[in-house]
Scaffold this motif. Structure first.
Motif, PDB file in Angstrom:
ATOM      1  N   UNK A 185      20.950   0.997  21.119  1.00 34.76           N
ATOM      2  CA  UNK A 185      21.492   2.256  20.995  1.00 34.76           C
ATOM      3  C   UNK A 185      20.536   3.376  20.304  1.00 34.76           C
ATOM      4  N   UNK A 186      20.551   4.352  20.907  1.00 41.51           N
ATOM      5  CA  UNK A 186      19.609   5.524  20.308  1.00 41.51           C
ATOM      6  C   UNK A 186      20.414   6.770  20.250  1.00 41.51           C
ATOM      7  N   UNK A 187      20.523   7.476  19.072  1.00 45.16           N
ATOM      8  CA  UNK A 187      21.173   8.545  18.933  1.00 45.16           C
ATOM      9  C   UNK A 187      20.027   9.774  18.751  1.00 45.16           C
ATOM     10  N   UNK A 188      20.147  10.971  19.425  1.00 45.07           N
ATOM     11  CA  UNK A 188      19.267  11.921  19.321  1.00 45.07           C
ATOM     12  C   UNK A 188      19.960  13.281  19.076  1.00 45.07           C
ATOM     13  N   UNK A 189      19.567  13.936  17.815  1.00 47.02           N
ATOM     14  CA  UNK A 189      20.401  15.116  17.445  1.00 47.02           C
ATOM     15  C   UNK A 189      19.344  16.351  17.844  1.00 47.02           C
ATOM     16  N   UNK A 190      19.963  17.471  18.276  1.00 49.64           N
ATOM     17  CA  UNK A 190      19.433  18.764  18.612  1.00 49.64           C
ATOM     18  C   UNK A 190      18.371  18.266  19.612  1.00 49.64           C
ATOM     19  N   UNK A 191      18.698  17.645  20.602  1.00 47.83           N
ATOM     20  CA  UNK A 191      17.846  17.096  21.570  1.00 47.83           C
ATOM     21  C   UNK A 191      17.471  18.194  22.582  1.00 47.83           C
ATOM     22  N   UNK A 192      16.095  18.072  23.047  1.00 45.83           N
ATOM     23  CA  UNK A 192      15.698  19.158  23.962  1.00 45.83           C
ATOM     24  C   UNK A 192      15.555  18.619  25.448  1.00 45.83           C
ATOM     25  N   UNK A 193      15.939  17.476  25.483  1.00 47.29           N
ATOM     26  CA  UNK A 193      15.931  16.756  26.954  1.00 47.29           C
ATOM     27  C   UNK A 193      16.550  17.470  27.857  1.00 47.29           C
ATOM     28  N   UNK A 194      15.816  17.954  28.766  1.00 47.09           N
ATOM     29  CA  UNK A 194      16.335  18.726  29.933  1.00 47.09           C
ATOM     30  C   UNK A 194      17.201  18.030  30.947  1.00 47.09           C
ATOM     31  N   UNK A 195      16.756  16.841  31.312  1.00 46.61           N
ATOM     32  CA  UNK A 195      17.389  16.006  32.191  1.00 46.61           C
ATOM     33  C   UNK A 195      18.792  15.506  31.530  1.00 46.61           C
ATOM     34  N   UNK A 196      18.896  15.254  30.273  1.00 44.44           N
ATOM     35  CA  UNK A 196      20.159  15.114  29.736  1.00 44.44           C
ATOM     36  C   UNK A 196      21.245  16.141  29.851  1.00 44.44           C
ATOM     37  N   UNK A 197      20.567  17.222  29.355  1.00 46.62           N
ATOM     38  CA  UNK A 197      21.416  18.539  29.416  1.00 46.62           C
ATOM     39  C   UNK A 197      21.965  18.812  30.904  1.00 46.62           C
ATOM     40  N   UNK A 198      21.296  18.540  31.869  1.00 46.45           N
ATOM     41  CA  UNK A 198      21.738  18.832  33.517  1.00 46.45           C
ATOM     42  C   UNK A 198      22.792  17.793  33.707  1.00 46.45           C
ATOM     43  N   UNK A 199      22.255  16.432  33.246  1.00 48.16           N
ATOM     44  CA  UNK A 199      23.386  15.326  33.556  1.00 48.16           C
ATOM     45  C   UNK A 199      24.667  15.572  32.848  1.00 48.16           C
ATOM     46  N   UNK A 200      24.611  16.010  31.740  1.00 46.95           N
ATOM     47  CA  UNK A 200      26.027  16.419  31.054  1.00 46.95           C
ATOM     48  C   UNK A 200      26.932  17.231  31.855  1.00 46.95           C
ATOM     49  N   UNK A 201      26.376  18.152  32.574  1.00 47.36           N
ATOM     50  CA  UNK A 201      26.964  19.250  33.398  1.00 47.36           C
ATOM     51  C   UNK A 201      27.413  18.601  34.484  1.00 47.36           C
ATOM     52  N   UNK A 202      26.785  17.660  35.109  1.00 48.75           N
ATOM     53  CA  UNK A 202      27.053  17.119  36.341  1.00 48.75           C
ATOM     54  C   UNK A 202      28.262  16.213  36.122  1.00 48.75           C
ATOM     55  N   UNK A 203      28.210  15.451  35.006  1.00 50.77           N
ATOM     56  CA  UNK A 203      29.462  14.717  34.621  1.00 50.77           C
ATOM     57  C   UNK A 203      30.575  15.432  34.336  1.00 50.77           C
TER      58      UNK A 203
END
Length: 371
Positions: A185-203
Motif C-alpha cells: 500500500x502506497x500513499x502519495x501526497x500532493x500527487x501530480x499523477x494526471x491519470x489518477x486525477x482523471x480516474x477520480x472524476x470518472x469514479x
C-alpha cells in the motif's frame, strides 16, 4: 496596524469585479484571513474568486465583490455572483463556505450590502454560522465537520480513543488487510499523477449516477474549474491530489483545496472493486498522518451527515442557509419556499417530509450550474 483599525462601522461599500481589486485590497484580504483562523478556508480566499472569474462559467460575467471600507481602507470583503435580481456565493454549487471576510466585530447591516449590490436578495449557502452580520437571516443550521490535527497525529489519535471511537484502529486493520491481499500500500501526497486525477472524476461521476444525484460535471465549466485548481500551485491556494495504491493499482483518490495551513476535502472516491477495504477512509487516515508534518493544522470535511465524518472530526463548525432580502417578489418567493419546507417537515410523513427541502436544494444546485 491595519487589523487593529479594522473594527467599528463601515462608511462605504464599493462593488467591484474581481480583476478590479487593487494590490492594497488583495493584501488586506490576505491579512484578514491570516489574522482570523475561522476565515482561513480556501473558499473564502481572493484566489478562489479570481479563479472562478477566470474560467468560462457564470462567475466570469457575474462575480462581484462588496468591498467594505472605512474611509479608503478596505476592512471587509463579501464575494458573490450576481444573477439578475439575486446573488449567491461565487463558485456555486461547488463552494463549501460563504462568509464575510472581516474582523468579527465589524459592524454592518447585511441589507445594506444587498442594496449596494443592486439586487433584491442574497441567498446564503453554507454561510459561516458564527458571523453576526447574517445571523438574523439564517433559516437552517447544520454542522460542517473539521479535523484539528494542529497538535500532531499521536495527540489526535489519543483524543479519538478518549472520545470512544475506534475509527483509526479500523483504518489500520483495513490497511493491513488490503496490503496482505493485494500488495504494498502506497500513499502519495500532493500527487501530480494526471491519470489518477482523471480516474477520480470518472469514479465520482459514476457514483453520482448510481445514487441518482445530479451529475455536476456534465456542465463544461465544472471540469474546467477542477483543471484550473489542479494547475494552481501557489503557497496559499490550489488543488491537492492524494492517492492510495495497492499492489500498483489505484484504489482511492481524494482531491482537496488547500489554503496556507488548511486542507478542505472536496472530492473523494474509490475503485468499486475495493469497497470492502474502505480505501477512502484508509486514505484519509494517511492524510491525517501527513498533514501536521507538512504544516497543515486542519482538514475540513465539509457539511453532510455521514457517520465517518462524525467519527473522524473533533471540531464542528456551524454553517447556515437562508437569505437576506429587500422588499421584492424574489424575497417573497424565497420566504414562501422556506415556509413550505418548514410546514412539510412538521408533518408526520417520515422521509417524505423532507422532500420540499431536498427539491429546493436541488433547484439551487441547478441554478448555480447555469448561473
Amino acid at each position: 496596524m491595519r487589523l487593529e483599525r479594522a473594527t467599528g462601522a463601515v462608511t462605504r461599500i464599493d462593488i467591484v469585479a474581481p480583476q478590479e481589486l487593487s494590490s492594497a485590497d488583495l493584501a488586506a484580504w490576505r491579512d484578514l484571513q491570516s489574522a482570523y483562523p475561522e476565515l482561513a478556508s480556501p473558499f473564502l480566499s481572493a484566489q478562489w474568486v479570481l479563479t472562478m472569474a477566470s474560467i468560462d462559467g457564470p462567475d466570469r460575467r457575474g462575480a462581484r465583490i462588496a468591498v467594505l471600507r472605512r474611509g479608503d481602507e478596505a476592512v471587509g470583503f463579501l464575494p458573490v455572483r450576481v444573477t439578475r435580481s439575486t446573488a449567491m456565493p461565487v463558485g456555486s454549487p461547488f463552494c463549501d463556505y460563504q462568509g464575510l471576510v472581516a474582523a468579527p466585530d465589524l459592524a454592518v447591516d447585511a441589507r445594506r450590502i444587498v442594496a449596494a449590490l443592486g439586487v433584491s436578495r442574497l441567498d446564503l449557502h453554507n454561510a459561516l454560522g458564527a458571523q453576526t452580520a447574517f445571523a438574523r437571516h439564517h433559516r437552517v443550521r447544520e454542522d460542517s465537520w473539521v479535523i484539528d490535527v494542529a497538535a500532531g497525529y499521536p495527540a489526535f489519535a489519543a483524543e479519538r480513543r478518549a472520545a470512544g471511537t475506534d475509527i483509526l484502529q479500523d483504518c489500520a486493520k483495513k490497511r493491513r488487510k488490503l496490503q496482505r491481499e493485494h500488495g504494498e500500500v502506497v500513499f502519495a501526497a500532493r500527487s501530480v499523477d494526471r491519470g489518477a486525477f482523471e480516474q477520480l472524476f470518472d469514479w465520482k461521476r459514476a457514483q453520482l449516477v448510481a445514487t441518482h444525484q445530479t451529475d455536476l460535471f456534465q456542465t463544461p465549466w465544472a471540469q474546467e474549474l477542477m483543471e484550473a485548481t489542479f494547475a494552481a500551485d501557489g503557497a496559499d491556494f490550489g488543488g491537492a491530489l492524494f492517492t492510495l495504491h495497492a499492489g500498483g493499482r489505484l484504489v482511492a483518490a481524494q482531491y482537496a483545496l488547500h489554503g496556507r495551513d488548511v486542507l478542505h476535502s472536496w472530492m473523494i472516491s474509490h475503485h468499486p472493486d475495493f469497497g470492502r477495504y474502505s480505501p477512502g477512509l484508509v486514505l484519509l487516515d494517511e492524510m491525517l498522518r501527513w498533514a501536521p508534518e507538512a504544516g497543515y493544522r486542519e482538514i475540513d470535511l465539509g457539511p453532510g451527515a455521514y457517520r465517518f465524518k462524525e467519527s473522524f472530526s473533533n471540531v464542528r463548525r456551524s454553517i447556515a442557509e437562508g437569505y437576506v432580502g429587500l422588499p421584492s417578489a424574489a424575497t417573497l418567493f424565497r420566504a414562501a419556499e422556506y415556509l413550505v419546507c418548514r410546514m412539510a417537515e412538521a408533518l408526520p410523513l417520515g422521509p417524505m417530509s423532507t422532500m420540499p427541502t431536498r427539491a429546493m436544494r436541488r433547484l439551487d444546485r441547478m441554478r448555480g450550474l447555469v448561473g
